[in-house]
Design an enzyme around this catalytic site. Structure first.
Site, PDB file in Angstrom:
ATOM      1  N   GLY A  82       0.820  -1.220   0.000  1.00  0.00           N
ATOM      2  CA  GLY A  82       0.000   0.000   0.000  1.00  0.00           C
ATOM      3  C   GLY A  82       0.849   1.263   0.000  1.00  0.00           C
ATOM      4  O   GLY A  82       1.943   1.276   0.564  1.00  0.00           O
ATOM      5  N   ARG A 146       1.212  -5.749  -4.966  1.00  0.00           N
ATOM      6  CA  ARG A 146       1.252  -6.638  -3.805  1.00  0.00           C
ATOM      7  C   ARG A 146       1.715  -8.049  -4.157  1.00  0.00           C
ATOM      8  O   ARG A 146       1.470  -8.993  -3.398  1.00  0.00           O
ATOM      9  CB  ARG A 146      -0.138  -6.697  -3.160  1.00  0.00           C
ATOM     10  CG  ARG A 146      -0.560  -5.406  -2.453  1.00  0.00           C
ATOM     11  CD  ARG A 146      -1.709  -5.661  -1.500  1.00  0.00           C
ATOM     12  NE  ARG A 146      -2.185  -4.442  -0.866  1.00  0.00           N
ATOM     13  CZ  ARG A 146      -1.660  -3.918   0.242  1.00  0.00           C
ATOM     14  NH1 ARG A 146      -0.622  -4.491   0.813  1.00  0.00           N
ATOM     15  NH2 ARG A 146      -2.157  -2.812   0.754  1.00  0.00           N
ATOM     16  N   ASP A 177       5.226  -7.783   5.551  1.00  0.00           N
ATOM     17  CA  ASP A 177       5.207  -8.909   4.610  1.00  0.00           C
ATOM     18  C   ASP A 177       6.251  -8.723   3.508  1.00  0.00           C
ATOM     19  O   ASP A 177       6.974  -9.659   3.161  1.00  0.00           O
ATOM     20  CB  ASP A 177       3.813  -9.051   3.970  1.00  0.00           C
ATOM     21  CG  ASP A 177       2.804  -9.659   4.946  1.00  0.00           C
ATOM     22  OD1 ASP A 177       3.230 -10.446   5.813  1.00  0.00           O
ATOM     23  OD2 ASP A 177       1.612  -9.339   4.841  1.00  0.00           O
ATOM     24  N   LYS A 203       8.120   0.754   5.523  1.00  0.00           N
ATOM     25  CA  LYS A 203       6.992   1.554   5.024  1.00  0.00           C
ATOM     26  C   LYS A 203       5.673   0.978   5.496  1.00  0.00           C
ATOM     27  O   LYS A 203       5.534  -0.243   5.530  1.00  0.00           O
ATOM     28  CB  LYS A 203       7.032   1.528   3.487  1.00  0.00           C
ATOM     29  CG  LYS A 203       5.813   2.086   2.807  1.00  0.00           C
ATOM     30  CD  LYS A 203       5.135   1.098   1.861  1.00  0.00           C
ATOM     31  CE  LYS A 203       4.436  -0.041   2.546  1.00  0.00           C
ATOM     32  NZ  LYS A 203       3.489  -0.795   1.699  1.00  0.00           N
ATOM     33  N   THR A 204       4.747   1.752   5.894  1.00  0.00           N
ATOM     34  CA  THR A 204       3.316   1.448   6.026  1.00  0.00           C
ATOM     35  C   THR A 204       2.655   2.516   6.891  1.00  0.00           C
ATOM     36  O   THR A 204       3.173   2.860   7.969  1.00  0.00           O
ATOM     37  CB  THR A 204       2.973   0.043   6.599  1.00  0.00           C
ATOM     38  OG1 THR A 204       1.556  -0.041   6.713  1.00  0.00           O
ATOM     39  CG2 THR A 204       3.588  -0.278   7.948  1.00  0.00           C
ATOM     40  N   ASP A 206       0.136   2.026   8.452  1.00  0.00           N
ATOM     41  CA  ASP A 206      -0.477   1.334   9.598  1.00  0.00           C
ATOM     42  C   ASP A 206       0.372   1.458  10.870  1.00  0.00           C
ATOM     43  O   ASP A 206      -0.123   1.237  11.968  1.00  0.00           O
ATOM     44  CB  ASP A 206      -0.678  -0.156   9.287  1.00  0.00           C
ATOM     45  CG  ASP A 206      -1.701  -0.379   8.185  1.00  0.00           C
ATOM     46  OD1 ASP A 206      -2.215   0.621   7.647  1.00  0.00           O
ATOM     47  OD2 ASP A 206      -1.973  -1.540   7.846  1.00  0.00           O
TER      48      ASP A 206
HETATM   49  P1  FBP Z   1       0.580  -1.888   3.635  1.00  0.00           P
HETATM   50  O1  FBP Z   1       0.533  -2.779   4.827  1.00  0.00           O
HETATM   51  O2  FBP Z   1       0.993  -2.576   2.393  1.00  0.00           O
HETATM   52  O3  FBP Z   1       1.404  -0.667   3.896  1.00  0.00           O
HETATM   53  O4  FBP Z   1      -0.897  -1.346   3.356  1.00  0.00           O
HETATM   54  C1  FBP Z   1      -1.683  -0.931   4.398  1.00  0.00           C
HETATM   55  C2  FBP Z   1      -3.037  -0.463   3.965  1.00  0.00           C
HETATM   56  O5  FBP Z   1      -3.052   0.925   3.761  1.00  0.00           O
HETATM   57  C3  FBP Z   1      -4.064  -0.896   5.018  1.00  0.00           C
HETATM   58  O6  FBP Z   1      -4.252   0.114   5.968  1.00  0.00           O
HETATM   59  C4  FBP Z   1      -5.269  -1.229   4.203  1.00  0.00           C
HETATM   60  O7  FBP Z   1      -6.058  -2.234   4.789  1.00  0.00           O
HETATM   61  C5  FBP Z   1      -4.688  -1.741   2.934  1.00  0.00           C
HETATM   62  O8  FBP Z   1      -3.462  -1.079   2.764  1.00  0.00           O
HETATM   63  C6  FBP Z   1      -5.603  -1.482   1.766  1.00  0.00           C
HETATM   64  O9  FBP Z   1      -4.921  -1.755   0.591  1.00  0.00           O
HETATM   65  P2  FBP Z   1      -5.643  -2.371  -0.662  1.00  0.00           P
HETATM   66  O10 FBP Z   1      -6.539  -1.320  -1.212  1.00  0.00           O
HETATM   67  O11 FBP Z   1      -4.537  -2.770  -1.572  1.00  0.00           O
HETATM   68  O12 FBP Z   1      -6.431  -3.538  -0.142  1.00  0.00           O
END
Ligand code: FBP
Length: 558
Positions: A82, A146, A177, A203-204, A206
């Site tokens: 993300g 992803r 991941d 990165k994230t 979250d």
């Molecule tokens: P990452 O863990 O890859 O940084 O992504 C986090 C996030 O922003 C979450 O908060 C959210 O659930 C998810 O991505 C949504 O991504 P997608 O639209 O690809 O499902």
């Protein structure tokens, strides 16, 4: 027509502040190495699985120690998962360090995430290209994806791409991941004696890729400030019109760091914390009771308005839901192969599922509204996760709270009026223009990644610490990825993964929230943070999150 907004134009010229030891430039950086490390848990399993990259020391960059090897090299970079504000600056920092080391060095960007390196889809960066993206939000410079890098075939293709472009190091910018997979790739490349290094960057939005060595993942700062601005605006609206309860789902796939930080910044009437729900084994019904009681108490006092924050991942932390979802995941993995199921109408699918789930789980599944059932059946992400961003938990709670309030009204316990508004804030924050903190932090992480490459390291995560201090005091270095790993069950099998940091209920951030939430529920203590500021006094523009400030005071775990 203007092509760039005035702020965008101005930000392109912002010079990010570099971490202390990196400031003197790549040619002056020296490296110091600490002691051998071990995995956070399940050390012998992790050592067996990563025998070539396991146990390396933590390293720090400073003005003393050994010099780096700045021989000519090509590097590849991947954005994974993300979006998070600041990703472009990681690439800019990496590029600037690489070119400062040797102008013959080249940086390749792989398109659309990890699949770009497997399929050899890439761009070569130059000054003109990079300069268009400095200090901007988003991952559109090369795109993200992803795809999980984990199979022998993917690794072979990655190696072929590197050989064709003479790449000797790969930087993977990703969450837990993606960095787990970065470590698997580092191990594979080292075992094969390829000489190709792999470095990760944390990165994230979250905020759940953190530990004693990594204070925070990038993007959390900007994303939470963006959501806090929006929640503050909504609170002001609620407090003006005095007629709506706003239920806001906030991103954060598993952990509630985002919700907690936004709550501390804005002081809403309700904020649910998934980790607390799990620890207290709260059922959906008891969560609804809690929310309805706050609404009722306010309504009975003439306040038919309020704001409730709902963490995105809540549904998977409610014990009966978690058990049902695990059962459902296993079942769907089997049913997916059955074309008659795939082609069935949703109502028929619900019946088939209810007939095949364990009886308690079937009861829970059947009690959910059709909208939620349908959302639970949607495709899993490549890591096997339910796509919680697509599950409208905020609407589920609104409906259940409405029913509960009607019951309370009939019992004479509620005299107010409940009128709701549902929101989901997630994508609004992931690509915001990075705050000064994220612009500086990310640039340092990228610059630092090149220093780690020049130190000949592989299987490391770029780390910049001491982040509540001015950038000149930030400490740059690297942490072995194996140090953060343990074994967890994924798809029914034990797998090595970077340990996810959930909210600690005995930690200072939750404690601060817990000490205040009752007051925030009853009285209107709303705080209105306003928009992120990029120019102006440092105590407005450069401050970081309350989470980071509270956690920096906590004694380090040994
Ligand atoms: P990452 O863990 O890859 O940084 O992504 C986090 C996030 O922003 C979450 O908060 C959210 O659930 C998810 O991505 C949504 O991504 P997608 O639209 O690809 O499902």
């Amino acid at each position: 027509m203007r092509e760039l907004s005035p702020l965008h134009k101005e930000r392109l010229g912002y010079k990010p502040k570099l971490a202390g030891a990196l400031k003197s430039g790549i040619k002056s950086i020296k490296i110091s190495k600490g002691h051998a490390t071990s995995a956070v848990k399940d050390a012998s399993d992790i050592q067996n699985l990563f025998s070539h990259v396991y146990g390396e020391p933590i390293v720090t960059f400073d003005e003393s120690g050994s010099p780096l090897n700045l021989s000519t090299r090509n590097v590849g970079v991947i954005l994974s998962g993300g979006q998070a504000p600041g990703g472009h600056n990681v690439i800019a920092g990496l590029y600037d360090a690489l070119k400062a080391a040797d102008s013959n060095n080249e940086l390749y960007g792989f398109l659309g995430g990890p699949s770009g390196i497997v399929d050899s889809q890439y761009v070569k960066f130059d000054d003109e290209f990079i300069n268009k993206y400095r200090n901007t939000g988003g991952f559109d410079i090369i795109g993200s994806g992803r795809t999980k890098l984990e199979t022998e075939e993917q690794f072979e293709k990655t190696l072929a791409t590197c050989k064709a472009l003479n790449i000797s190091a790969i930087v993977i910018i990703g969450g837990d991941d993606s960095n787990t997979n970065a470590c698997m790739l580092a191990e594979w490349l080292k075992a094969k004696n390829t000489g190709i290094q792999v470095i990760g960057c944390p990165k994230t939005i979250d905020g759940d890729l953190k530990n004693d060595q990594i204070e925070i993942s990038f993007g959390f700062d900007t994303a939470t400030k963006t959501y806090a601005e929006l929640i503050g605006n909504i609170q002001r609206d609620a407090n003006s019109a005095k007629k709506y309860w706003h239920f806001v789902k906030l991103m954060g796939r598993s952990a509630t760091h985002v919700g907690l930080e936004v709550a501390l910044q804005t002081q809403p009437n309700i904020c649910l914390i998934s980790e607390e729900v799990e620890a207290k084994k709260q059922s959906l019904e008891s969560i609804v009771d809690y929310v309805a009681n706050v609404v009722a108490e306010r309504g009975n006092a003439g306040k038919n308005f309020g704001v409730a924050l709902i963490p995105e991942g809540l549904i998977e932390f409610i014990p009966e839901m978690k058990t049902m979802i695990q059962n459902l995941n296993d079942l769907l993995a089997v049913l997916e192969k059955d074309s008659s199921f795939a082609n069935a109408q949703n109502v028929d699918k619900y019946q088939i599922i209810a007939s095949k789930l364990a009886s308690e789980n079937a009861k829970v599944f059947s009690s959910l509204p059709g909208m939620i059932k349908a959302q639970l059946l949607m495709d899993r992400d490549p890591h096997g996760n339910v796509q919680v961003s697509k599950i409208e938990t905020e609407k589920l709670l609104i409906e259940m709270v409405r029913v509960k309030l009607a019951q309370m009204k009939s019992e004479g316990k509620y005299t107010g009026k409940f009128s709701d508004q549902a929101h989901f804030f997630g994508y609004e924050g992931r690509c915001a223009m990075p705050s000064n903190f994220d612009a500086d932090y990310c640039y340092s992480l990228g610059y630092n990644a090149f220093a780690l490459i020049s130190a000949g390291l592989t299987g490391y995560l770029s780390s910049v610490k001491n982040l509540t201090k001015p950038a000149a005091e930030w400490v740059a270095g690297g942490v072995p990825l194996t140090m953060m790993m343990n074994m967890e069950k994924r798809h029914g099998k034990m797998k090595p993964v970077i340990q996810k940091a959930l909210v600690e209920l005995d930690g200072p951030v939750f404690k601060e929230f817990e000490a205040n939430r009752e007051k925030w529920a009853k009285t209107d203590c709303y705080v209105f943070p306003g928009a992120i500021q990029y120019f102006g006094p440092s105590d407005v523009c450069d401050i970081t999150t309350i989470t980071l400030q509270l956690e920096s005071k906590k004694p380090a775990r040994v």
